[in-house]
Design a protein around this motif. Structure first.
Motif, PDB file in Angstrom:
ATOM      1  N   VAL A  36       0.930  -1.348  -0.088  1.00 38.34           N
ATOM      2  CA  VAL A  36       0.047   0.062  -0.058  1.00 38.34           C
ATOM      3  C   VAL A  36       0.920   1.333   0.014  1.00 38.34           C
ATOM      4  CG1 VAL A  36      -1.753   1.304   1.237  1.00 38.34           C
ATOM      5  CG2 VAL A  36      -2.061  -1.256   1.133  1.00 38.34           C
ATOM      6  N   LEU A  37       2.061   1.405   0.850  1.00 40.63           N
ATOM      7  CA  LEU A  37       2.735   2.544   1.157  1.00 40.63           C
ATOM      8  C   LEU A  37       3.506   2.716  -0.387  1.00 40.63           C
ATOM      9  CD1 LEU A  37       4.282   1.888   4.588  1.00 40.63           C
ATOM     10  CD2 LEU A  37       2.568   3.780   3.998  1.00 40.63           C
ATOM     11  N   ALA A  38       3.908   1.452  -0.981  1.00 42.09           N
ATOM     12  CA  ALA A  38       4.624   1.670  -2.284  1.00 42.09           C
ATOM     13  C   ALA A  38       3.912   2.497  -3.502  1.00 42.09           C
ATOM     14  CB  ALA A  38       5.295   0.290  -2.595  1.00 42.09           C
ATOM     15  N   LEU A  39       2.473   1.780  -3.269  1.00 39.08           N
ATOM     16  CA  LEU A  39       1.465   2.070  -4.316  1.00 39.08           C
ATOM     17  C   LEU A  39       1.209   3.792  -4.216  1.00 39.08           C
ATOM     18  CD1 LEU A  39      -0.634   1.174  -6.588  1.00 39.08           C
ATOM     19  CD2 LEU A  39      -2.274   0.848  -4.781  1.00 39.08           C
ATOM     20  N   PHE A  40       1.025   4.296  -3.079  1.00 35.16           N
ATOM     21  CA  PHE A  40       0.709   5.840  -2.808  1.00 35.16           C
ATOM     22  C   PHE A  40       2.204   6.445  -2.903  1.00 35.16           C
ATOM     23  CE2 PHE A  40      -3.083   3.732  -1.482  1.00 35.16           C
ATOM     24  CZ  PHE A  40      -3.877   4.510  -1.995  1.00 35.16           C
ATOM     25  N   PHE A  41       3.329   6.343  -2.466  1.00 34.35           N
ATOM     26  CA  PHE A  41       4.250   6.906  -2.087  1.00 34.35           C
ATOM     27  C   PHE A  41       5.479   6.865  -3.346  1.00 34.35           C
ATOM     28  CE2 PHE A  41       1.994   6.958   1.884  1.00 34.35           C
ATOM     29  CZ  PHE A  41       2.059   8.396   2.375  1.00 34.35           C
ATOM     30  N   THR A  42       5.397   5.945  -4.155  1.00 35.79           N
ATOM     31  CA  THR A  42       6.577   5.812  -5.164  1.00 35.79           C
ATOM     32  C   THR A  42       5.726   6.178  -6.422  1.00 35.79           C
ATOM     33  OG1 THR A  42       6.120   3.334  -5.437  1.00 35.79           O
ATOM     34  CG2 THR A  42       7.752   4.181  -3.922  1.00 35.79           C
ATOM     35  N   GLU A  43       6.671   6.321  -7.481  1.00 35.84           N
ATOM     36  CA  GLU A  43       6.256   6.854  -8.924  1.00 35.84           C
ATOM     37  C   GLU A  43       6.303   5.628  -9.792  1.00 35.84           C
ATOM     38  OE1 GLU A  43       4.826   9.654  -9.861  1.00 35.84           O
ATOM     39  OE2 GLU A  43       4.879  10.466  -7.650  1.00 35.84           O
ATOM     40  N   PRO A  44       5.475   5.314 -10.654  1.00 33.43           N
ATOM     41  CA  PRO A  44       5.399   4.503 -11.485  1.00 33.43           C
ATOM     42  C   PRO A  44       6.101   4.749 -12.779  1.00 33.43           C
ATOM     43  CG  PRO A  44       3.310   5.384 -11.956  1.00 33.43           C
ATOM     44  CD  PRO A  44       3.835   6.168 -10.754  1.00 33.43           C
ATOM     45  N   GLU A  45       6.795   3.824 -13.271  1.00 29.82           N
ATOM     46  CA  GLU A  45       7.519   4.112 -14.702  1.00 29.82           C
ATOM     47  C   GLU A  45       6.524   4.289 -15.791  1.00 29.82           C
ATOM     48  OE1 GLU A  45      10.512   1.026 -15.499  1.00 29.82           O
ATOM     49  OE2 GLU A  45      11.331   1.175 -13.371  1.00 29.82           O
ATOM     50  N   ALA A  46       7.195   4.913 -16.761  1.00 26.47           N
ATOM     51  CA  ALA A  46       6.217   5.250 -17.929  1.00 26.47           C
ATOM     52  C   ALA A  46       5.571   4.214 -18.457  1.00 26.47           C
ATOM     53  CB  ALA A  46       6.812   6.067 -18.979  1.00 26.47           C
ATOM     54  N   ILE A  72       4.324  -3.424  -8.614  1.00 30.01           N
ATOM     55  CA  ILE A  72       4.669  -3.684  -7.191  1.00 30.01           C
ATOM     56  C   ILE A  72       4.533  -5.098  -6.662  1.00 30.01           C
ATOM     57  CG2 ILE A  72       4.106  -3.138  -4.754  1.00 30.01           C
ATOM     58  CD1 ILE A  72       3.389  -0.162  -5.819  1.00 30.01           C
ATOM     59  N   LEU A  73       3.445  -5.492  -7.044  1.00 30.11           N
ATOM     60  CA  LEU A  73       3.034  -6.889  -6.945  1.00 30.11           C
ATOM     61  C   LEU A  73       4.240  -7.916  -7.463  1.00 30.11           C
ATOM     62  CD1 LEU A  73      -0.849  -7.268  -7.221  1.00 30.11           C
ATOM     63  CD2 LEU A  73       0.628  -7.330  -5.093  1.00 30.11           C
ATOM     64  N   SER A  74       4.703  -7.865  -8.861  1.00 27.36           N
ATOM     65  CA  SER A  74       5.840  -8.291  -9.267  1.00 27.36           C
ATOM     66  C   SER A  74       7.019  -8.193  -8.652  1.00 27.36           C
ATOM     67  CB  SER A  74       6.230  -7.711 -10.808  1.00 27.36           C
ATOM     68  OG  SER A  74       7.052  -8.384 -11.383  1.00 27.36           O
ATOM     69  N   TYR A  75       7.206  -7.014  -7.930  1.00 24.17           N
ATOM     70  CA  TYR A  75       8.525  -6.811  -7.217  1.00 24.17           C
ATOM     71  C   TYR A  75       8.453  -7.775  -5.918  1.00 24.17           C
ATOM     72  CZ  TYR A  75       8.853  -2.242  -9.933  1.00 24.17           C
ATOM     73  OH  TYR A  75       8.861  -1.538 -10.940  1.00 24.17           O
ATOM     74  N   TRP A  76       7.161  -7.538  -5.366  1.00 27.36           N
ATOM     75  CA  TRP A  76       7.147  -8.648  -4.145  1.00 27.36           C
ATOM     76  C   TRP A  76       7.177  -9.855  -4.607  1.00 27.36           C
ATOM     77  CZ3 TRP A  76       2.071 -11.416  -2.854  1.00 27.36           C
ATOM     78  CH2 TRP A  76       2.205 -11.964  -1.631  1.00 27.36           C
ATOM     79  N   GLU A  77       6.643 -10.619  -5.714  1.00 29.23           N
ATOM     80  CA  GLU A  77       7.063 -11.885  -6.024  1.00 29.23           C
ATOM     81  C   GLU A  77       8.303 -12.308  -6.258  1.00 29.23           C
ATOM     82  OE1 GLU A  77       7.054 -15.468  -8.405  1.00 29.23           O
ATOM     83  OE2 GLU A  77       7.665 -13.380  -9.157  1.00 29.23           O
ATOM     84  N   ALA A  78       8.947 -11.196  -7.085  1.00 34.18           N
ATOM     85  CA  ALA A  78      10.333 -11.528  -7.156  1.00 34.18           C
ATOM     86  C   ALA A  78      11.218 -11.626  -5.870  1.00 34.18           C
ATOM     87  CB  ALA A  78      10.931 -10.563  -8.297  1.00 34.18           C
ATOM     88  N   GLY A  79      11.085 -10.839  -4.864  1.00 36.51           N
ATOM     89  CA  GLY A  79      11.894 -10.479  -3.860  1.00 36.51           C
ATOM     90  C   GLY A  79      11.649 -11.904  -3.008  1.00 36.51           C
ATOM     91  N   ILE A  80      10.191 -12.363  -2.930  1.00 40.66           N
ATOM     92  CA  ILE A  80      10.126 -13.733  -2.340  1.00 40.66           C
ATOM     93  C   ILE A  80      10.931 -14.793  -2.774  1.00 40.66           C
ATOM     94  CG2 ILE A  80       8.299 -15.274  -1.842  1.00 40.66           C
ATOM     95  CD1 ILE A  80       6.273 -13.329  -1.607  1.00 40.66           C
ATOM     96  N   TRP A  81      11.253 -14.956  -3.969  1.00 38.21           N
ATOM     97  CA  TRP A  81      12.256 -16.116  -4.408  1.00 38.21           C
ATOM     98  C   TRP A  81      13.381 -15.696  -4.933  1.00 38.21           C
ATOM     99  CZ3 TRP A  81       9.570 -19.450  -2.499  1.00 38.21           C
ATOM    100  CH2 TRP A  81       8.007 -19.561  -2.544  1.00 38.21           C
ATOM    101  N   ASN A  82      13.827 -14.613  -4.240  1.00 34.22           N
ATOM    102  CA  ASN A  82      15.290 -13.951  -4.314  1.00 34.22           C
ATOM    103  C   ASN A  82      16.341 -15.031  -4.206  1.00 34.22           C
ATOM    104  OD1 ASN A  82      18.068 -12.873  -3.376  1.00 34.22           O
ATOM    105  ND2 ASN A  82      17.098 -11.076  -4.515  1.00 34.22           N
ATOM    106  N   ASN A  83      17.028 -15.879  -5.087  1.00 36.51           N
ATOM    107  CA  ASN A  83      17.795 -17.025  -4.848  1.00 36.51           C
ATOM    108  C   ASN A  83      18.855 -16.822  -3.593  1.00 36.51           C
ATOM    109  OD1 ASN A  83      16.452 -18.461  -6.725  1.00 36.51           O
ATOM    110  ND2 ASN A  83      17.838 -18.118  -8.333  1.00 36.51           N
ATOM    111  N   GLY A  84      19.391 -15.588  -4.002  1.00 34.74           N
ATOM    112  CA  GLY A  84      20.554 -15.432  -2.843  1.00 34.74           C
ATOM    113  C   GLY A  84      20.123 -15.246  -1.460  1.00 34.74           C
ATOM    114  N   LEU A  85      18.914 -14.720  -1.310  1.00 34.62           N
ATOM    115  CA  LEU A  85      18.169 -14.502   0.096  1.00 34.62           C
ATOM    116  C   LEU A  85      17.763 -15.875   0.635  1.00 34.62           C
ATOM    117  CD1 LEU A  85      16.305 -11.094  -0.343  1.00 34.62           C
ATOM    118  CD2 LEU A  85      18.726 -11.398   0.946  1.00 34.62           C
ATOM    119  N   LEU A  86      17.163 -16.722  -0.302  1.00 31.05           N
ATOM    120  CA  LEU A  86      16.725 -17.980   0.174  1.00 31.05           C
ATOM    121  C   LEU A  86      18.077 -18.895   0.808  1.00 31.05           C
ATOM    122  CD1 LEU A  86      14.115 -18.976  -2.462  1.00 31.05           C
ATOM    123  CD2 LEU A  86      13.645 -18.479  -0.352  1.00 31.05           C
TER     124      LEU A  86
END
Length: 458
Positions: free
Chosen positions: A31-41, A49-63
């Motif tokens: 929610v915060l990212a949706l309201f306080f960050t700017e979308p790319e063109a 944002i949901l794509s960033y979230w999903e990619a972060g969950i499966w970040n290989n290095g962090l796993l």
């Protein structure tokens, strides 16, 4: 007592389980990212944002990082359940004759063990406190058992500045800093980051060793003198049984599971490979998660004396990591949103605007203590807060080792307030959170003063 009862009620009423908190924080970040960050063109901001979230969950290095942290906890617990560690605990209890020396004999060894490995220290302190209580009960020695239980938990106030501390041990890995900051900062700041930060500059630095020594000495003296002032309590404990393998009639290949020779030989092989692989790094005091886990794996096999005993201990310890297993990916998702959406830059810019090279470590320390209330995991907190700390420190010219240790100190300090990691100890000692909180809050106050002074002096 009114304060501790109030704190316990607040945690029960307003703080759900850590897993639920992780989900709430994930939704809040979206929610915060949706309201306080700017979308790319041309992009759909919510979908991005949901794509960033999903990619972060499966970040290989962090796993990989999550699995390393799970092994640190499990192997530490497994070591405590070995017969030599049982013998050490039982020898310590023989010297107990009053509350003062009982609290000292629990607190100081627990802090020393926790400095080596937090999983080992967590269970070691819990079992030592329980055995001290049983010894006092059997011998008719009057002691204040809640103070002893609190003393068995105090290792969680020094662990993150120790050898198994999530932040200092992870930044010692080659490439971790730049991987963590990838997409979260500018190319110039990422390019200025070192390939790694040796534990010789964090855990084994003169400043950290002095701060740890001061905390260990001050808390040991504190519990000793507290023991002289507080009245004894009633103890009603059954004997805590260490679980070892049962001797059974064996046939064929089953004998290998119980073979002391085979287990010892393999353990020595592991430790031999450990020396060949990691001796150069050890000589420079550069400890990494893989190095620590490989050493503990070999030592656990050696001390248990058979694969069967080792596996029984693993089975008993494995429940400890349930929170890490399921919560860490959610924290990684939060980090993914913050990094890719630009939130890290916004938050770090705010800290830079209100800080200087002297006050930033203090703000980092205080904010880490607050974040730990909601993210009760040093590893999860490093994934979320680490990029903010690195970005802010880089902009203000604060030495990265100091900024990292400021985060570590803040995270570990409020473990004395946050009861999440106390749950194994409470289960073993049969104490309640409200019984140990009066003492852990005092520990937190004294420790907090030392950490703040240490950050200002060094």
């Amino acid at each position: 007592m009114h304060l501790t009862n109030f704190i316990e009620k607040v945690f029960r009423r307003y703080l759900p389980s850590p897993f639920t908190i992780a989900i709430v924080l994930s939704v809040l970040t979206i929610v915060l990212a949706l309201f306080f960050t700017e979308p790319e063109a041309g992009e759909n901001h919510l979908f991005a944002i949901l794509s960033y979230w999903e990619a972060g969950i499966w970040n290989n290095g962090l796993l990989v990082f999550a699995y390393q942290m799970m092994l640190i906890l499990v192997l530490g617990h497994v070591l405590v359940l070995s017969k030599p560690m049982e013998g050490l605990i039982m020898r310590i209890t023989k010297y107990v004759n009053n509350t003062s020396n009982a609290a000292l004999l629990v607190a100081l060894p627990t802090m020393l063990v926790s400095f080596f490995n937090w999983g080992l220290g967590l269970i070691f302190g819990a079992i030592l406190a329980r055995k001290v209580g049983e010894h006092a009960q059997a011998k008719g020695i009057p002691i204040n058992y809640p103070l002893i239980g609190a003393s068995g938990y105090v290792g969680l106030m020094v662990w993150h500045g120790g050898i198994s501390g999530s932040a200092p041990i992870k930044v010692a890995e080659s490439g971790h800093l730049k991987d963590l900051m990838h997409g979260a900062s500018t190319a110039s700041i990422i390019g200025s980051l070192p390939d790694s930060i040796s534990t010789g500059l964090t855990v084994f630095s003169i400043s950290n060793l002095v701060i740890f020594g001061t905390v260990a000495t001050a808390i040991s003296l504190l519990v000793f003198f507290m023991g002289k002032k507080i009245p004894p309590t009633t103890i009603n404990l059954e004997t805590y049984q260490f679980k070892h393998e049962k001797k059974e009639k064996l046939a064929g290949a089953e004998k290998l599971d119980y073979s002391k020779i085979f287990s010892t030989a393999f353990a020595l092989l592991v430790l031999g490979v450990f020396l060949l692989q990691y001796l150069p790094a050890m000589q420079t005091l550069n400890i990494t998660p893989n190095m620590l886990n490989f050493f503990m794996f070999g030592m656990a096999l050696l001390l248990h004396g058979s694969f069967k005993s080792f596996l029984n201990a693993v089975e008993e310890a494995i429940g400890d990591v349930a929170g890490i297993l399921i919560q860490f990916p959610l924290y990684f998702g939060i980090m993914g949103i913050m990094a890719q959406s630009g939130m890290i830059g916004q938050i770090s810019d705010f800290f830079v605007s209100i800080s200087n090279d002297v006050t930033l470590p203090l703000f980092t320390f205080l904010s880490a203590g607050l974040v730990n209330i909601f993210v009760p995991s040093g590893g999860g907190q490093w994934a979320v807060q680490g990029p903010l700390v690195l970005e802010s420190a880089s902009q203000l010219g604060v030495p990265l080792p100091k900024a990292i240790m400021a985060l570590a100190y803040g995270d570990q300090l409020t473990n004395m307030l946050q009861p999440f990691w106390a749950l194994p100890l409470l289960g073993i000692t049969k104490l309640k959170a409200k019984e140990i909180l009066p003492y852990t809050l005092i520990f937190m106050f004294f420790g907090g003063v030392i950490y703040i002074v240490g950050l200002l002096v060094f």
